[in-house]
Scaffold this motif. Structure first.
Motif, PDB file in Angstrom:
ATOM      1  N   ASP A 394       0.836  -1.186   0.000  1.00  0.00           N
ATOM      2  CA  ASP A 394       0.000   0.000   0.000  1.00  0.00           C
ATOM      3  C   ASP A 394       0.880   1.249   0.000  1.00  0.00           C
ATOM      4  OD1 ASP A 394       0.916   0.437   2.603  1.00  0.00           O
ATOM      5  OD2 ASP A 394      -0.936  -0.245   3.552  1.00  0.00           O
ATOM      6  N   LYS A 395       0.242   2.386   0.035  1.00  0.00           N
ATOM      7  CA  LYS A 395       0.952   3.657  -0.045  1.00  0.00           C
ATOM      8  C   LYS A 395       2.002   3.800   1.043  1.00  0.00           C
ATOM      9  CE  LYS A 395       0.062   8.654  -0.144  1.00  0.00           C
ATOM     10  NZ  LYS A 395      -0.996   9.701  -0.086  1.00  0.00           N
ATOM     11  N   ASP A 396       1.746   3.207   2.214  1.00  0.00           N
ATOM     12  CA  ASP A 396       2.656   3.319   3.344  1.00  0.00           C
ATOM     13  C   ASP A 396       3.768   2.269   3.327  1.00  0.00           C
ATOM     14  OD1 ASP A 396       1.168   5.467   4.418  1.00  0.00           O
ATOM     15  OD2 ASP A 396      -0.278   4.055   5.253  1.00  0.00           O
ATOM     16  N   GLY A 397       3.798   1.430   2.290  1.00  0.00           N
ATOM     17  CA  GLY A 397       4.853   0.442   2.169  1.00  0.00           C
ATOM     18  C   GLY A 397       4.555  -0.882   2.832  1.00  0.00           C
ATOM     19  N   HIS A 398       3.336  -1.083   3.318  1.00  0.00           N
ATOM     20  CA  HIS A 398       2.965  -2.342   3.952  1.00  0.00           C
ATOM     21  C   HIS A 398       2.382  -3.305   2.917  1.00  0.00           C
ATOM     22  CE1 HIS A 398       2.377   0.567   7.487  1.00  0.00           C
ATOM     23  NE2 HIS A 398       3.534  -0.066   7.663  1.00  0.00           N
ATOM     24  N   PHE A 399       2.667  -4.606   3.082  1.00  0.00           N
ATOM     25  CA  PHE A 399       2.087  -5.590   2.181  1.00  0.00           C
ATOM     26  C   PHE A 399       0.567  -5.540   2.247  1.00  0.00           C
ATOM     27  CE2 PHE A 399       6.269  -7.863   2.648  1.00  0.00           C
ATOM     28  CZ  PHE A 399       6.613  -7.790   1.312  1.00  0.00           C
ATOM     29  N   LEU A 400      -0.082  -5.755   1.104  1.00  0.00           N
ATOM     30  CA  LEU A 400      -1.539  -5.706   1.037  1.00  0.00           C
ATOM     31  C   LEU A 400      -2.147  -6.825   1.878  1.00  0.00           C
ATOM     32  CD1 LEU A 400      -1.924  -4.921  -2.773  1.00  0.00           C
ATOM     33  CD2 LEU A 400      -2.161  -3.319  -0.850  1.00  0.00           C
ATOM     34  N   ASP A 401      -3.130  -6.470   2.669  1.00  0.00           N
ATOM     35  CA  ASP A 401      -3.746  -7.350   3.656  1.00  0.00           C
ATOM     36  C   ASP A 401      -5.208  -7.568   3.281  1.00  0.00           C
ATOM     37  OD1 ASP A 401      -4.925  -8.527   5.869  1.00  0.00           O
ATOM     38  OD2 ASP A 401      -4.056  -7.148   7.333  1.00  0.00           O
ATOM     39  N   GLY A 402      -5.577  -8.835   3.063  1.00  0.00           N
ATOM     40  CA  GLY A 402      -6.943  -9.135   2.641  1.00  0.00           C
ATOM     41  C   GLY A 402      -8.008  -8.752   3.637  1.00  0.00           C
TER      42      GLY A 402
END
Length: 508
Positions: A394-402
């Protein structure tokens, strides 16, 4: 061009050096055990022999797994397809209602009509492919290298068929020659105006895509594929009649193994294939782990356990490469201030754009999560070919979380002359996310709701925001995923970055 082994070794050393400084204590202990393996009077003790031999086998198995990814991705597709739909040059499975998540295969596109066939030039000899008008097709060998074609109008063609190929979408005849075919075919045996392509492997992957303007009416793209004819050279009249089984009729598992079964599959592939002299060093890696053409692969239980561990480790390494290392490669991101990754940063199907080495990070990252490559996919071609920005974060650099809800902003005038789409994929298998929707994608032809200024907002999450159902893709709590934004026939605004997609960002 460097031999594969030299390229692997040099890049592996560079990667090892860059990561050694941050090695965890457990890793340091492992390395210390190797360095300090006991020798007596300059010779290894039984303890050192066992430790270092197993380490050598493990390392060679890991590198063999990564090297073989393009071949095993396709070989798994071939075996899985033939198990369900049958084998032969005349069998062309077609996903007539667009490919669904029930077909397990890496990064499929649900927004075109697919046909995928597997040809064997060792068994059937040179083959003729009559490609229909309107397809965007690819002919790859089984290391996913485009077949090399003729020079037409000063350009040497390779791999592409149809809209991005020498027939320019009008349809054409392609003659496929095996790697050990000597000289030129006899005069008169080649159909008039045919394009002659040569393969470096006996096995060839044929991949057709056709387009539609209305998702409810797929008659035309299916009819285009059904016009395909494939037959042995000079045997058109006696060829087996074409079959076009419906790919959605019975779910097929086309994914490569993520455990020791990978090496059993690799042995079957090696037995079936031409011995390319440029592969001899890597085949030496295979010899170390017991895989050799013409010999049975029969590891001991102890060896099988070690190979299973190596395969599982290598697969996880491939995910580290694509998720952590690829964005830091030269050109690995489309935009310095955004998360969109460019899997074809080198614009080269062999991942050798630098010409001094093979970019193994780009190569492993691509083939652990996708199949097929052609110049039309990798070159910067305005109003032709395709581009595939992908994001895992995501924009903040975190892996996308379902389990989270997100929004993606697409500015007005999306620069895709043909069409655009967004698709969600399983983070582990890279297959279409089985989210319960008919297709795990949204495309231009679905006519998602636009804002007053012509921009579009797409939503990802377990539930649709109120009133946004038409612009929503479901995700699964507890499951990671990634998104590919496809642009077919990208326009100049994409290349000069006058148009840039937003990042996927958390929403309430």
């Amino acid at each position: 061009m460097e031999p594969h082994f030299q390229a692997f070794t040099r890049v592996a050393v560079a990667v090892a050096v860059s990561f050694c400084s941050s090695a965890a204590p457990a890793q340091t202990a492992r390395y210390d055990a190797l360095v300090n393996a006991p020798f007596e009077k300059d010779y290894p003790t039984p303890t050192a022999t066992s430790l270092l031999r197993d380490e050598l086998i493990f390392q060679r198995a890991v590198q063999a797994y990564l090297w073989a990814l393009p071949a095993m991705n396709l070989w798994a597709m071939k075996e899985g397809s033939e198990k369900v739909f049958g084998a032969g040059y005349h069998v062309l499975p077609t996903w007539k209602e667009r490919i669904r998540a029930s077909t397990l295969v890496t990064t499929p596109n649900s927004d075109v009509v697919y046909a995928m066939g597997y040809l064997d030039l060792r068994k059937d000899g040179p083959l003729v492919v009559e490609a229909p008008a309107g397809v965007q097709g690819i002919l790859d060998d089984f290391f996913q290298r485009p077949l090399v074609g003729p020079t037409v109008d000063g350009r040497t063609w390779s791999g592409d068929v149809g809209l991005a190929g020498p027939d320019k979408g009008k349809g054409g005849i392609y003659v496929l020659l095996p790697p050990d075919y000597k000289g030129e075919p006899p005069k008169g045996s080649i159909p008039k105006d045919a394009f002659v392509y040569r393969s470096r492997t006996y096995n060839v992957f044929l991949f057709w895509r056709t387009f539609f303007s209305d998702p409810r009416d797929l008659a035309k793209p299916n009819a285009q594929i059904a016009a395909t004819r494939i037959y042995p050279l000079g045997q058109k009249a006696s060829a087996r009649p074409m079959q076009f089984p419906d790919g959605n009729g019975k779910p097929a598992d086309l994914l490569f193994p993520r455990d020791g079964a990978y090496f059993d599959m690799l042995s079957r592939f090696i037995d079936s294939e031409y011995v390319d002299p440029s592969d001899l060093d890597m085949r030496g890696f295979l010899h170390t782990i017991g895989i050799e053409k013409g010999k049975p692969f029969s590891p001991t239980p102890e060896m099988r356990t070690l190979l299973d561990r190596a395969a599982k480790s290598a697969f996880k390494m491939s995910k580290v490469v694509i998720g952590e290392m690829l964005p830091h490669e030269p050109g690995g991101k489309y935009y310095p201030d955004r998360q969109w990754v460019n899997v074809f940063a080198g614009e080269d199907t062999s991942f050798q754009s630098a010409r001094t080495y093979t970019n193994l990070e780009q190569r492993s990252a691509y083939f652990t999560s996708a199949y097929s490559a052609s110049p039309g996919m990798v070159k910067n071609l305005v109003d032709a070919g395709a581009k595939y920005p992908v994001t895992f974060r995501d924009k903040d650099g975190h892996f996308l979380d379902g389990g989270q809800s997100y929004k993606l902003y697409l500015p007005p005038n999306i620069p895709a002359k043909n069409f655009w789409s967004a698709t969600v994929y399983d983070a582990t298998s890279a297959s279409g996310l089985d989210n319960g929707q008919d297709h795990p994608s949204l495309n231009q032809m679905d006519k998602p709701v636009q804002n007053a200024d012509g921009s579009t907002e797409l939503y990802f999450g377990p539930t649709a925001p109120a009133g946004k159902e038409k612009n929503w893709l479901r995700t699964l709590p507890g499951k990671g995923y990634f998104v590919i934004l496809r642009l077919y026939s990208p326009q100049q605004a994409f290349f000069d970055q006058a148009w840039k997609p937003g990042d996927i960002e958390k929403s309430k």
